[in-house]
Scaffold this active site. Structure first.
Site: not given
Ligand SMILES: [Zn+2]
Length: 631
Positions: A296, A299, A322, A326
């Site tokens: 992945g 964005n 995950h 981010h």
């Molecule tokens: Zn990552």
């Protein structure tokens, strides 16, 4: 150390911040920005820096080129007369100011992976630069897929991947993670196609350009590092999950994807409970065609994901946790340059474990953590052993491609460091620390030194930094001895089954019925290195491994098959290598094959066919493994 690490803010930067906040959305909280040197960018942001990017681009699927303009808003120090950008493989046309007056520019010499500096002479008072340009068909960020490489098989597809320093191959800007920029875009696409981006959609219904192409409009009003500017164009459908969440994918994939990711609202709630508000508005997931080189990519507002996580049973959705994590670690607080990549990824793996623990409990999260430790051991071995410099969290990639630093060290040693801190200060205090850290440094770059200073200031009581041994973790090699052990109860039960089978029991008699993907992975990893053919046949026939529809389980099985030259699994191996381009799977399989003559022959044959279907990120890696020479 307890000194304040924020440098005084020069007046020019206050203007920068004002410019970044001029959008209609509530202004992000930016308190200060300091530019640490970035060895992977030509930009000189203290002289002149880009604050906003506006793209107007038309993809030409026949020529495999994006063409149009980039309008850059610029802030500069008094007296600064030039703006330096990062570009790679771009053809630059006219460069003008806002009034259309030509600006002179100079393209410096190209260096491997860094590309070229594009230096533009700024006219007095001008704060806008307009660049006409086109990308190269081989632009490293952009993958152009033929219709045959999509599920629908009728329309082509394109997507971009900016991290680490690939954005400069499709956007002429200052491509450094420490130089945050807002962006907007108008993308002109052929009939039947849709453009999606890592931004808020502001498309005007029915708007078309003079050639009849539909115009899709996007805007990101929060300043982001340029590696997070992202675009995909294709036959893309949408299906909502919650009120502010949903899935984009090809029409034949979108229902399956929405079912797989149905827990996404729970994940956001868990993350917000731990780490504070999700600050990006919507959270959608774009499932790409199978050549996407990563699991992945985080964005903002629109995670890009591989279809190889669509297992049908939601068993691989920790990847979504995950990428969602981010939204705090990486997108909100960002590594200032790629030597500090662990600040993005180590934090994110730690957060991922905590989010999955909220969703599925400690037993589940402990399995993820134990598998992570195995990955860390592998990562240390791959990096050259426990004394190797590449096992430091803080890397020294200055003369190398930052892609070299994207290893398990940043992810799993980084996460183990935070687990070690948790073991010393306790969960309540690390949670309070992280929550405050994301608030304090939202929309700012972060370095290892700044992070440690902030930990010393706000987290550690006297003696605790020494107990954690922060310096050894961040600036030293290998795995420090104070890492807390991870114990998975579930895996202990799996180990009992491994022992039964290793003693000679038939695989059909093992207790595997309720196993999660993680238990299967542990089982396969715990098997002996060398296994006779008859016993492999027993495993494969009883457990149906070569036919597994779960990409992680199939991958772990194929590693065993290569190691033992178990030829009945090779048709499945070939199919797997030809049907998806995720580097995490490709690299170990090609590496294992390349170790033997027979394997190398097979790898070269398969790769010759597969190479044109892989993204440049994967091609670069596999070319290196096989010492591929273009013929
Ligand atoms: Zn990552």
């Amino acid at each position: 150390m307890s000194h304040s690490f924020l440098r005084p803010v020069p007046p020019s930067l206050l203007l920068v911040l004002a410019a970044a906040c001029s959008a209609p959305a509530p202004p992000p909280e930016i308190t200060a920005v300091s530019f640490s040197p970035d060895p992977h960018s030509y930009a000189q942001p203290a002289q002149a820096r880009v604050t906003a990017v506006a793209l107007d681009l038309t993809p030409d699927f026949d020529a495999r080129v994006l063409a149009g303009t980039a309008r850059l808003a610029v802030t500069r120090a008094p007296g600064a007369s030039s703006l330096v950008l990062d570009v790679r493989d771009l053809t630059i046309g006219r460069v003008t100011d806002a009034k259309g007056a030509a600006l002179t520019f100079d393209l410096g010499a190209a260096k491997p992976f860094l590309g070229q500096p594009l230096t533009i002479a700024l006219s007095p008072g001008a704060d806008l630069v307009i660049i006409e340009y086109r990308t190269s068909p081989s632009a490293a960020a952009v993958q152009w897929l033929a219709p045959a490489q999509t599920s629908g098989k009728t329309l082509p597809f394109l997507f971009t991947q900016g991290q680490a320093i690939l954005t400069r191959t499709w956007v002429p800007t200052q491509d450094s993670p420490g130089i945050r920029q807002t962006y907007e875009a108008a993308i002109h696409v052929p009939a039947g196609m849709r453009a999606v981006m890592s931004a808020e959609e502001v498309t005007k219904a029915g708007e078309k350009d003079a050639s009849g192409r539909a115009i899709f409009r996007y805007r990101m009003t929060q300043p982001i590092p340029p590696y997070l500017i992202a675009l995909a164009v294709g036959d893309i459908a949408f299906k909502p999950i919650g009120a502010t969440t949903g899935v984009y994918a090809e029409p034949s994939v979108v229902d399956r994807a929405a079912a797989e990711f149905v827990e996404v609202d729970q994940m956001i709630a868990a993350a917000e409970k731990l780490y504070g508000p999700y600050r990006w508005g919507r959270y959608d997931i774009l499932v790409l065609p199978p050549s996407f080189p990563f699991g992945g990519m985080e964005n903002p507002r629109l995670t890009f994901a591989t279809p190889t996580i669509l297992a049908g049973d939601r068993s691989l959705v920790s990847l979504v946790a995950h990428e969602l994590a981010h939204s705090w670690s990486g997108n909100l607080v960002t590594n200032a340059n790629w030597n500090d990549f662990w600040i993005n990824e180590g934090f994110t793996v730690y957060l991922e474990g905590r989010i999955m623990e909220e969703l599925r409990g400690k037993r589940y999260a402990d399995m993820l953590r134990q598998l992570g430790r195995q990955d860390l051991d592998d990562g240390i071995a791959d990096a050259g052993g426990p004394k190797a410099a590449d096992t430091h969290l803080r890397l020294a990639l200055d003369t190398r491609d930052p892609d070299d630093g994207m290893t398990n060290i940043a992810y799993e040693k980084g996460a183990a460091f935070l687990q070690t801190i948790e073991s010393v200060v306790g969960r309540d205090r690390i949670d309070a620390f992280l929550r405050a850290y994301f608030d304090r440094f939202a929309f700012q770059p972060m370095t290892s030194d700044q992070l440690i200073a902030y930990m010393n200031e706000t987290l550690f009581k006297p003696g605790e930094a020494e107990k954690v041994n922060v310096q050894a973790w961040v600036f030293g090699p290998g795995l420090p001895g104070n890492v807390p052990p991870v114990k998975s109860e579930a895996f202990e039960a799996v180990d009992a089954q491994v022992a039964r089978w290793t003693k000679g029991d038939a695989a059909a008699g093992l207790t595997t019925r309720e196993w999660s993907t993680q238990e299967w992975l542990h089982f396969l990893r715990a098997l002996p290195q060398t296994i006779p053919a008859a016993r492999l046949t027993d495993l494969d026939r009883s457990l149906n491994l070569s036919a597994s529809g779960n990409s992680e389980i199939l991958f772990a099985w194929l590693e065993i098959a290569i190691r033992n030259r178990y030829e009945p699994a090779f048709p499945a191996l070939e199919r797997f290598l030809l049907s998806q381009g995720r580097r995490k799977f490709l690299r170990p399989l090609y590496e294992a094959l390349a170790k033997t003559d027979w394997g190398r022959t097979m790898a070269m044959r398969v790769y010759r066919q597969a190479r044109p279907t892989y993204h440049s990120v994967s091609v670069g890696t596999i070319d290196g493994i096989l010492k591929w020479q273009e013929k």
